[in-house]
Write a protein that holds these residues in place. Structure first.
Motif, short mmCIF file in Angstrom:
data_model
loop_
_atom_site.label_atom_id
_atom_site.label_comp_id
_atom_site.label_asym_id
_atom_site.label_seq_id
_atom_site.Cartn_x
_atom_site.Cartn_y
_atom_site.Cartn_z
N GLU A 20 30.30 72.62 35.02
CA GLU A 20 28.98 72.31 34.49
C GLU A 20 28.76 73.04 33.16
O GLU A 20 28.23 72.49 32.21
CB GLU A 20 27.92 72.72 35.52
N ILE A 21 29.19 74.33 33.14
CA ILE A 21 29.05 75.11 31.91
C ILE A 21 29.85 74.47 30.77
O ILE A 21 29.42 74.40 29.64
CB ILE A 21 29.53 76.57 32.15
N ASP A 22 31.02 73.89 31.17
CA ASP A 22 31.84 73.23 30.15
C ASP A 22 31.30 71.85 29.78
O ASP A 22 31.89 71.15 28.96
CB ASP A 22 33.28 73.06 30.66
N GLY A 23 30.18 71.45 30.43
CA GLY A 23 29.53 70.19 30.04
C GLY A 23 30.01 68.97 30.80
O GLY A 23 29.82 67.85 30.32
N ALA A 24 30.64 69.17 31.96
CA ALA A 24 31.12 68.01 32.73
C ALA A 24 29.97 67.34 33.47
O ALA A 24 29.16 68.02 34.09
CB ALA A 24 32.19 68.44 33.71
N GLY A 25 29.90 66.00 33.40
CA GLY A 25 28.87 65.24 34.10
C GLY A 25 29.26 65.05 35.56
O GLY A 25 30.35 65.45 35.99
N PRO A 26 28.37 64.42 36.36
CA PRO A 26 28.63 64.25 37.79
C PRO A 26 29.92 63.46 38.05
O PRO A 26 30.71 63.83 38.92
CB PRO A 26 27.42 63.47 38.30
N PHE A 27 30.16 62.38 37.28
CA PHE A 27 31.35 61.56 37.52
C PHE A 27 32.61 62.35 37.21
O PHE A 27 33.59 62.34 37.95
CB PHE A 27 31.28 60.28 36.68
N SER A 28 32.54 63.07 36.10
CA SER A 28 33.68 63.88 35.67
C SER A 28 33.97 64.98 36.70
O SER A 28 35.12 65.27 37.01
CB SER A 28 33.33 64.50 34.33
N ARG A 29 32.90 65.57 37.24
CA ARG A 29 33.08 66.62 38.26
C ARG A 29 33.74 66.03 39.52
O ARG A 29 34.62 66.63 40.11
CB ARG A 29 31.72 67.24 38.61
N PHE A 30 33.30 64.82 39.89
CA PHE A 30 33.89 64.19 41.08
C PHE A 30 35.38 63.93 40.84
O PHE A 30 36.23 64.25 41.67
CB PHE A 30 33.17 62.88 41.40
#
Lengths: 302, 428
Positions: A192-202
C-alpha cells in the motif's frame, strides 16, 4: 541375537495392533479394487461366475453412444463447475474477511447449505428449478426475464446442476477464508505504501500466497466433479426404479451411467471397465494439474 | 519374568481383539429346523396401506392351516431385494416383482423354476391370461406367477368433455380431434389444459404402439422400428407435441403435481384425458372424490385393432436361494387361488390374472372397474417380452421417447438409435 528377537516381536506387536485396519483395508479396499480390475475383463452379472471376455467391455464402451455422451456431459460440468467453485470461493472469502458487524453470522449462513443433506437439497432444488412454479423463474420474472425450462430442456439441465452444486460452495469459501487469514498483513501494508491498488495487491500478494490452497482446491474439486452423481441423479429421477438420464440424456454423468450399468442392467463387468477408465482418467488429469502447478504455485517453504 | 514374555502379552491381546472383531463382523446365523410348522418369510415391495392389506391376507392364511407360518416383511428396496438373492442362504422365501423382469432374473439363475411345485399343489396354469403367463415363462419353464395384472384404458374428465361438447372418442381420428378441442393455451402459448396427458411416456407410448399394430419384441428381439411403433409415435408428435410445441409441453408437464395425489394433473383438470391402469378406479374415490370421470377402450386406429391394450403384471417368485421352497410354494398356491387372488387384487385395486376370475362380481363395488376387467378378455392383449435385455431396452426406449417428445429427433431416427444400441444388450 536377543535384540533381533525383541525387535521382531516389537514389529509383530505393531502389526497385530494395526491388524484391524490392515484386515479392513485388505478386505474392503484392496480386494475390491483388484477384483474390479479382473471383472472389467469379464462378463459378470453378480449371480453367475464371471466369463472371461478379454477386452470386449472396453471395445464395446468405445462404440457406446451413451458412454461418450456421459463422458462429454461430465467434462462440460467439470470445466464449468471447477473454475466457478474456485472463483466464487475466493471472491466469497474476501467478502467474509471484511471487518463488518455480524461477520460470524454471515460465515455461518454461507456454510449452512453444506450441512443440509444432499438428498433433501436435491428435492428442494427440483421445485426451486421448476419452470412453471419454481422460485428461480419467479425471481427471473420479476426482473423481466422469462426463465428457461431448467430441468426439461437439454441445454439448461447442466446450468441447473452447476447451480445446485454451487449452492454448497460455502465449504470452499471457508477454507479460502482460513488461507486469507494466513497472508501476512505487513505485505499488504508495504504494498500500500508503494502505491499498489486492491487488484494489484490481490494479484501480487494474495494470489501467490494462497496458491498452495488453490492447488488443493482445484484437485479436490476436479475429482469431485468428475465423479458427480447425487445432484444429477436426484434432478433426473423419475418414478420407480427406472434408469433416468434427464431430457436427451443431458444429465447422464459418467458416475450415473456406471451406476445404471451396474445396478439397473446388472452388467458388472461393463461397469468395472468404466470404473477403471474413470480412475485412470482422474489420475491423468490430476498429474497434469500437479505438473502444471509448478508454474503458478508459490511455495515459500521450499 | 523376562522381557520377552512381557512383550508377548500385548501381542496375544491384540491378536485376540482382532479375531473377536472379525468374528463379530461375520456374525453367522444358522436356523435349525424343528418339528412345528414350517416358517416362510414373505418379503414384499409394497408399503403403507397396501402392506396392511397384505398383512391381513397373511394372517388369514396362517389361521386357515397349520403346516406353514408366513411372516411378512415390507421392504420396498429393489437393491436390497436383489443383493439378498446373491448369497447362498436367502433371507426370504417368496417375494414380488414385475412381469418384464422375469426373463432377466431367470437367465441369471436367481429364480427357482416353479413347474414341479405348481403341479404338486394343483395350480391350474392354463387359467392364467396367456399374455401374462408368457411373461412368466423363460426357456420353457415358469419362473413366476402373476398375482395381479394391469390393463390400460382411456380415462376422461366428463365435466371437461361436456363443457367442450366433445363426445367420447372411439377412433384415433376422433381422439386427435378431441385432443385439439380440449387443449387450451394462453395468448403467449402457455398451456392451461392438455387434451391427452401422459403420466408415464414409456407406458403411454408402448401402449399406443400396440394400438397402431406395432410390436416391441417381434421374434423375441427388440424391434423398436416396427412400422406400427413408428406410426404411433408419429401420431403422438402430430397431434400432441406439434399442436402445442415441445417446449410449451415440457414446461407444462414440469408443473404437474404428484402422480395419484390430490394434485394429480388428471384430478385437477390439467389433463382432460389420460391412458392409465385400473388402479385409478380405486384411487379416484379416495383421492379425488369430486371428479366426474369415465373410462373407455383406447380408440382404435383401424377396425382390426379394436380393444387393443397392454398388459403388465405384478409377480410372485421364489428365489433360488430360498430355504423353504416347498412351504413357500404352498403359500404361493394360496395367493393365486380364488380366495387369495380376489382378496389380494381387491385390496390393491388391481386386476386378477386368471380368466375364470374376470367375471366375478367381487369387484362390483369399485366404480367402472369392469372396463379394465373386460379389456383382458380381448384377443388383442399384448405384453412386453420379459427377456434378459428388458431393463436396458426400457431405459433406451425411455430416453428415445423423451427425445421424440422434446422434438429433438424424429420417431424413425429415435427408434433406429435404440435398435443400433440393442446389439450391446445383456444376453443372460
Amino acid at each position: 541375537m536377543r535384540m533381533t528377537t525383541i525387535r521382531r516381536r516389537r514389529a509383530l506387536t505393531g502389526l497385530a495392533f494395526a491388524a484391524p485396519f490392515l484386515m479392513g483395508f485388505a478386505i474392503f479396499i484392496a480386494y475390491p479394487i483388484g477384483a474390479s480390475a479382473f471383472y472389467s475383463f469379464t462378463d459378470f452379472n453378480l449371480f453367475q461366475s464371471p466369463d472371461w471376455v478379454g477386452l470386449q467391455n472396453y471395445e464395446r464402451l468405445a462404440q457406446d453412444s451413451s458412454f461418450w455422451k456421459a463422458l462429454a456431459n461430465t467434462f462440460v460440468l467439470t470445466a464449468t463447475g471447477v473454475p466457478l467453485s474456485i472463483g466464487i470461493g475466493i471472491a466469497g472469502a474476501h467478502l467474509l474477511n471484511l471487518p463488518v458487524r455480524g461477520q460470524p453470522l454471515f460465515r455461518a449462513l454461507v456454510y449452512l447449505p453444506t450441512i443440509v443433506p444432499v438428498v433433501v437439497g436435491g428435492y428442494l432444488w427440483r421445485w426451486m428449478l421448476n419452470s412453471q412454479y419454481g422460485f428461480i423463474n419467479y425471481f427471473l420474472g420479476l426482473l423481466g426475464i422469462t426463465g428457461p425450462g431448467w430441468l426439461v430442456q437439454p441445454e439448461w439441465t447442466k446450468p441447473a446442476i452447476v447451480l445446485m452444486t454451487l449452492w454448497t460452495v460455502g465449504g470452499t469459501m471457508i477454507i479460502y477464508l482460513a488461507a486469507l487469514k494466513d497472508v501476512p498483513g505487513e505485505l499488504y501494508e508495504a504494498a500500500e505504501i508503494d502505491g499498489a491498488g486492491p487488484f494489484s495487491r490481490f494479484l501480487h500478494i494474495t494470489w501467490p500466497t494462497i496458491s498452495p490452497v488453490t492447488l488443493f482446491q482445484v484437485i479436490v474439486n476436479v475429482i469431485a466433479w468428475l465423479q458427480i452423481f447425487t445432484q444429477p441423479y436426484l434432478l433426473a429421477q423419475t418414478r420407480l426404479n427406472n434408469a433416468s438420464s434427464g431430457p436427451g440424456e443431458s444429465m447422464l454423468t459418467y458416475a450415473m451411467y456406471l451406476f445404471q450399468n451396474a445396478f439397473s442392467f446388472l452388467k458388472m463387468g461393463y461397469a468395472s471397465a468404466m470404473a477403471w477408465i474413470l480412475f485412470l482418467l482422474t489420475l491423468a488429469v490430476t498429474l497434469v494439474i500437479l505438473i502444471g502447478s509448478r508454474r503458478w504455485v508459490h511455495d515459500g517453504a521450499r | 519374568m523376562t522381557q520377552v514374555t512381557r512383550m508377548r502379552r500385548p501381542l496375544v491381546a491384540a491378536l485376540a481383539g482382532s479375531a473377536a472383531i472379525a468374528l463379530a463382523l461375520t456374525g453367522c446365523t444358522n436356523s435349525g429346523s424343528t418339528g412345528g410348522p414350517e416358517e416362510v418369510t414373505f418379503s414384499y415391495l409394497w408399503s403403507g396401506a397396501e402392506a396392511d392389506a397384505i398383512e391381513q391376507i397373511i394372517a388369514d392364511y396362517n389361521a386357515s392351516q397349520s403346516d406353514v407360518v408366513v411372516t411378512g416383511i415390507s421392504s420396498p428396496d429393489f437393491q436390497k431385494q436383489l443383493t439378498s438373492m446373491s448369497s447362498s442362504n436367502g433371507s426370504f422365501d417368496i417375494s414380488d416383482h414385475f412381469g418384464n423382469g422375469v426373463g432377466s432374473w431367470a437367465a441369471k439363475g436367481i429364480l427357482a423354476p416353479l413347474d414341479d411345485y405348481l403341479a404338486a399343489d394343483g395350480v391350474d396354469t392354463s387359467d392364467f391370461i396367456p399374455a401374462a403367463l408368457d411373461q412368466m415363462t423363460y426357456d420353457g419353464k415358469i419362473y413366476s406367477l402373476p398375482i395381479a395384472v394391469h390393463s390400460f384404458q382411456l380415462l376422461y374428465n366428463k365435466t371437461l368433455l361436456e363443457e367442450a361438447g366433445v363426445a367420447v372418442p372411439t377412433t384415433m381420428n376422433e381422439l386427435a380431434a378431441a385432443i385439439a378441442t380440449l387443449t387450451k393455451q394462453d395468448a403467449d402459448g402457455t398451456i392451461t389444459q392438455l387434451g391427452l396427458g401422459d403420466p408415464s411416456p414409456s407406458t403411454t407410448l408402448t401402449t399406443l404402439g400396440y394400438n397402431f399394430g406395432g410390436d416391441w419384441d417381434a421374434g423375441g428381439e427388440p424391434s423398436p422400428t416396427e412400422p406400427g411403433n413408428i406410426a404411433a409415435l408419429q401420431w403422438y408428435v402430430d397431434n400432441i407435441v406439434d399442436l402445442v410445441g415441445p417446449e410449451n409441453l415440457a414446461t407444462f408437464n414440469s408443473g404437474n403435481g404428484e402422480y395419484m395425489s390430490a394434485q394429480d394433473p388428471f384430478y385437477v383438470g390439467r389433463f382432460a384425458m389420460v391412458i392409465d391402469g385400473e388402479w385409478r378406479a380405486a384411487n379416484i374415490p379416495a383421492t379425488a372424490p369430486d371428479l366426474d370421470w369415465g373410462v373407455t377402450a383406447i380408440p382404435y386406429a383401424s377396425t382390426d385393432l379394436e380393444d387393443v391394450t397392454q398388459l403388465t403384471a405384478s409377480t410372485l417368485f421364489i428365489p433360488a436361494n430360498a430355504r423353504h421352497k416347498e412351504a413357500a410354494a404352498k403359500f404361493l398356491a394360496y395367493l393365486v387361488s380364488d380366495e387369495g387372488m380376489t382378496a389380494f387384487t381387491k385390496a390393491l385395486g388391481n386386476l386378477p390374472s386368471r380368466t375364470s376370475l374376470l367375471d366375478t362380481d367381487a369387484f362390483a363395488d369399485i366404480d367402472q372397474f369392469d372396463v379394465w376387467m373386460d379389456a383382458l378378455k380381448s384377443p388383442n392383449v399384448f405384453a412386453l417380452s420379459s427377456a434378459p435385455y428388458s431393463a436396458e431396452y426400457s431405459a433406451d426406449l425411455g430416453t428415445a421417447f423423451g427425445d421424440v417428445i422434446l422434438g429433438s429427433t424424429t420417431p424413425q431416427e429415435a427408434m433406429q438409435t435404440v435398435l443400433d444400441n440393442s446389439s450391446n444388450y445383456a444376453t443372460e
